[in-house]
Write an enzyme that holds these catalytic residues in place. Structure first.
Site, PDB file in Angstrom:
ATOM      1  N   GLN A  74       0.815  -1.214   0.000  1.00  0.00           N
ATOM      2  CA  GLN A  74       0.000   0.000   0.000  1.00  0.00           C
ATOM      3  C   GLN A  74       0.856   1.274   0.000  1.00  0.00           C
ATOM      4  O   GLN A  74       2.057   1.226   0.300  1.00  0.00           O
ATOM      5  CB  GLN A  74      -0.881   0.022   1.252  1.00  0.00           C
ATOM      6  CG  GLN A  74      -1.920  -1.077   1.297  1.00  0.00           C
ATOM      7  CD  GLN A  74      -2.807  -0.913   2.516  1.00  0.00           C
ATOM      8  OE1 GLN A  74      -2.742  -1.698   3.448  1.00  0.00           O
ATOM      9  NE2 GLN A  74      -3.648   0.099   2.523  1.00  0.00           N
ATOM     10  N   HIS A  75       0.177   2.373  -0.298  1.00  0.00           N
ATOM     11  CA  HIS A  75       0.656   3.751  -0.043  1.00  0.00           C
ATOM     12  C   HIS A  75       1.705   4.317  -0.999  1.00  0.00           C
ATOM     13  O   HIS A  75       1.877   5.528  -1.054  1.00  0.00           O
ATOM     14  CB  HIS A  75       1.239   3.916   1.372  1.00  0.00           C
ATOM     15  CG  HIS A  75       0.404   3.362   2.472  1.00  0.00           C
ATOM     16  ND1 HIS A  75      -0.860   3.838   2.732  1.00  0.00           N
ATOM     17  CD2 HIS A  75       0.632   2.371   3.375  1.00  0.00           C
ATOM     18  CE1 HIS A  75      -1.354   3.155   3.769  1.00  0.00           C
ATOM     19  NE2 HIS A  75      -0.473   2.259   4.169  1.00  0.00           N
ATOM     20  N   ASP A 227      -2.549  -4.771  -0.277  1.00  0.00           N
ATOM     21  CA  ASP A 227      -2.217  -6.160   0.090  1.00  0.00           C
ATOM     22  C   ASP A 227      -2.946  -6.647   1.332  1.00  0.00           C
ATOM     23  O   ASP A 227      -3.355  -7.814   1.402  1.00  0.00           O
ATOM     24  CB  ASP A 227      -0.703  -6.357   0.221  1.00  0.00           C
ATOM     25  CG  ASP A 227      -0.013  -5.409   1.183  1.00  0.00           C
ATOM     26  OD1 ASP A 227      -0.673  -4.533   1.788  1.00  0.00           O
ATOM     27  OD2 ASP A 227       1.216  -5.535   1.331  1.00  0.00           O
TER      28      ASP A 227
HETATM   29  O1  5SP Z   1       1.928   0.085   4.870  1.00  0.00           O
HETATM   30  C1  5SP Z   1       1.336  -0.984   4.974  1.00  0.00           C
HETATM   31  C2  5SP Z   1      -0.063  -1.054   5.424  1.00  0.00           C
HETATM   32  O2  5SP Z   1      -0.586   0.167   5.828  1.00  0.00           O
HETATM   33  C3  5SP Z   1       2.076  -2.235   4.640  1.00  0.00           C
HETATM   34  O3  5SP Z   1       1.384  -3.366   5.075  1.00  0.00           O
HETATM   35  C4  5SP Z   1       2.338  -2.291   3.166  1.00  0.00           C
HETATM   36  O4  5SP Z   1       1.125  -2.574   2.502  1.00  0.00           O
HETATM   37  C5  5SP Z   1       3.483  -3.235   2.831  1.00  0.00           C
HETATM   38  O5  5SP Z   1       3.169  -4.563   2.791  1.00  0.00           O
HETATM   39  P1  5SP Z   1       4.187  -5.804   2.698  1.00  0.00           P
HETATM   40  O6  5SP Z   1       5.065  -5.581   1.558  1.00  0.00           O
HETATM   41  O7  5SP Z   1       4.833  -5.948   3.999  1.00  0.00           O
HETATM   42  O8  5SP Z   1       3.273  -6.975   2.455  1.00  0.00           O
END
Ligand code: 5SP
Ligand code: ADP
Length: 467
Positions: A74-75, A227
């Site tokens: 995300q983000h 995700d």
């Molecule tokens: O910043 C967040 C949720 O707010 C993280 O969960 C990212 O979405 C990264 O995910 P992964 O790569 O660790 O699965």
């Protein structure tokens, strides 16, 4: 040939492609291609990894591809020029350079405003803060921005040639409220103008069709998701359950069908889920990689690290590791680093160091789970997922530190599984049930060391970091 669906997880560390039987969810093929390390990246590298992983998995060789779903970290700020090329590296969720911009946003409007209007109080992870950083620090690049998208939107464009997104991922931008939609005025205020944004489509909608270069002509591509929302879908997360994900990030989240959350403390982000509901979530920057780093320091692989962590004192002989190695988001300590306390000649052993690392990872998630229970119904069961959940010592400490029952699920790629489930939904109009299997069901032993570990960790957090 039977019908198959493809689920993709473009995460921080890798791109994973799963090919599943569309009716049963049985895994037929998979492939994984690593992403480079770092907190910023040229998004074209994700596209190359996706192409390679797709080729390796060769979905069309397994059956008739009817649908593809893609979820991603995300983000991340993917800022593109009028030709669709990146104007700057994508700044990722774990890049803390925009911490001053996040703090300014909270000071400008107050945390209550953000919780109410956006559902989340900005921290450096959120896309809006990264755009504000770009405007201030890279004005030439900022002036060329025509369109801003998220990692999963960028890759859906690679798959289909179209721009579209979903609620779950957009709710992590800080310029969108999961119940009321985009807030372009916040982009104007903090970026100087509102660039083109992708249309938010329904969770079961078809976003586009797979381009011919993927060799599965006509397959539909679903909305995709952030995700964590995809993992909730892959798990079929029920009420009174929380997911505890130990991946690159650590996350704790619940699926709430009917009620957005608004936490003015900023701890709980009020995201949307991938079914039309809500996904209150806490995320930590330091999770599975804390264990990997400790294993590396000890000069052992993850299996031996796990053996060490399981073979000493449950409380690590009083050794306490605070895991904020790369700065932290929950608690909001973007400039922090970790610390190790309680060292004596007796306590500083390899076993205790490994154990303290496992306790640190799970204590930080237990802090998150406690904060989540303040805004959503207390959970009765936690579901452990993510690469770090492969660690037996971490699984064993989870019920003791979370204080609730824990299901250890069969090792699997739940983000990609959820994306595949969404793909089947878009392709057939029905959300299929993919059964979930618990490998073990664990309960707190009640012998007290878990509470002691929670107390020591909280005391050190407050003493050293003031939170
Ligand atoms: O910043 C967040 C949720 O707010 C993280 O969960 C990212 O979405 C990264 O995910 P992964 O790569 O660790 O699965
Ligand atoms: N047995 C294990 N013990 C501890 N950590 C593990 C183990 N197996 C994998 N990991 C960790 O899991 C992480 C990858 O998890 P994953 O969920 O795939 O990440 P992502 O969040 O990028 O999708 C890596 O940091 C890896 O070190």
């Amino acid at each position: 040939m039977s019908d198959v669906v493809v689920g993709i997880d473009s995460s921080t560390q890798s791109c994973k492609v799963l090919v599943l039987d569309a009716a049963t969810g049985a895994e037929l093929r998979s492939a994984k291609v690593a992403h480079p390390d770092g907190t910023s990246i040229d998004p074209r590298i994700w596209a190359a990894a996706l192409h390679r992983a797709w080729k390796e998995a060769d979905p069309a060789g397994a059956g008739t591809v009817i649908g593809v779903g893609l979820a991603a970290q995300q983000h991340g700020m993917v800022a593109l020029d009028a030709a669709g090329e990146p104007v700057f590296d994508a700044l990722l969720w774990n890049d803390t350079r925009s911490a001053p911009e996040a703090a300014a946003m909270v000071s400008d409007h107050g945390a209550d405003f953000w919780a109410r209007e956006v559902g989340s109080v900005p921290v450096a992870s959120f896309t809006l803060t990264k755009l504000a950083w770009l405007a201030r620090n890279e004005p030439e690049a900022a002036a060329r921005v025509h369109r801003v998208v998220l990692p999963h939107d960028y890759l859906n464009h690679v798959l289909t040639g179209s721009w579209f997104t979903d609620r779950s991922d957009t709710s992590g931008t800080a310029y969108y409220h999961p119940a009321t939609g985009y807030l372009p005025e916040l982009l104007t205020e903090y970026f100087g103008r509102a660039p083109e944004l992708p249309e938010v489509i329904a969770p079961d909608a078809v976003g586009g069709h797979l381009l011919p270069e993927f060799g599965a002509d006509g397959a539909v591509v679903s909305a995709g998701a952030g995700d964590n929302a995809a993992a909730a879908l892959g798990l079929g997360l029920q009420s009174r359950e929380i997911a505890v994900s130990i991946g690159t990030s650590g996350t704790v989240f619940a699926s709430v069908p009917d009620r957005p959350t608004a936490d003015p403390t900023g701890a709980v982000a009020g995201f949307a889920d991938a079914t039309g509901g809500y996904l209150p979530l806490l995320a930590v920057i330091n999770s599975a990689r804390v264990m990997a780093t400790t294993a590396e320091l000890l000069g052992v692989g993850l299996a031996e690290f796990d053996r060490l962590a399981s073979s000493g004192d449950p409380l690590a002989g009083g050794l306490n590791l605070m895991p904020y190695f790369d700065g932290e988001r929950t608690p909001n300590l973007p400039g922090a680093s970790g610390s190790l306390t309680g060292m004596s000649r007796a306590s500083l052993t390899r076993e205790n160091l490994a154990r303290s690392s496992v306790l640190a990872v799970m204590n930080s998630l237990a802090d998150a789970a406690e904060a989540l229970s303040e805004v959503s119904r207390p959970a009765q069961r936690a579901l452990l997922i993510g690469g770090g959940a492969r660690s037996a010592s971490l699984r064993a400490v989870a019920p003791e530190l979370l204080g609730i029952n824990v299901d250890v699920l069969e090792a699997g790629e739940y983000v990609a599984l959820g994306a595949a489930r969404q793909a089947a939904w878009a392709a057939t109009g029905e959300l299929p049930v993919f059964e979930r299997h618990a490998q073990a069901r664990l309960s707190p032993s009640g012998d007290g060391w878990g509470r002691e570990s929670r107390t020591l960790y909280a005391a050190e957090r407050t003493r050293l970091y003031g939170v």
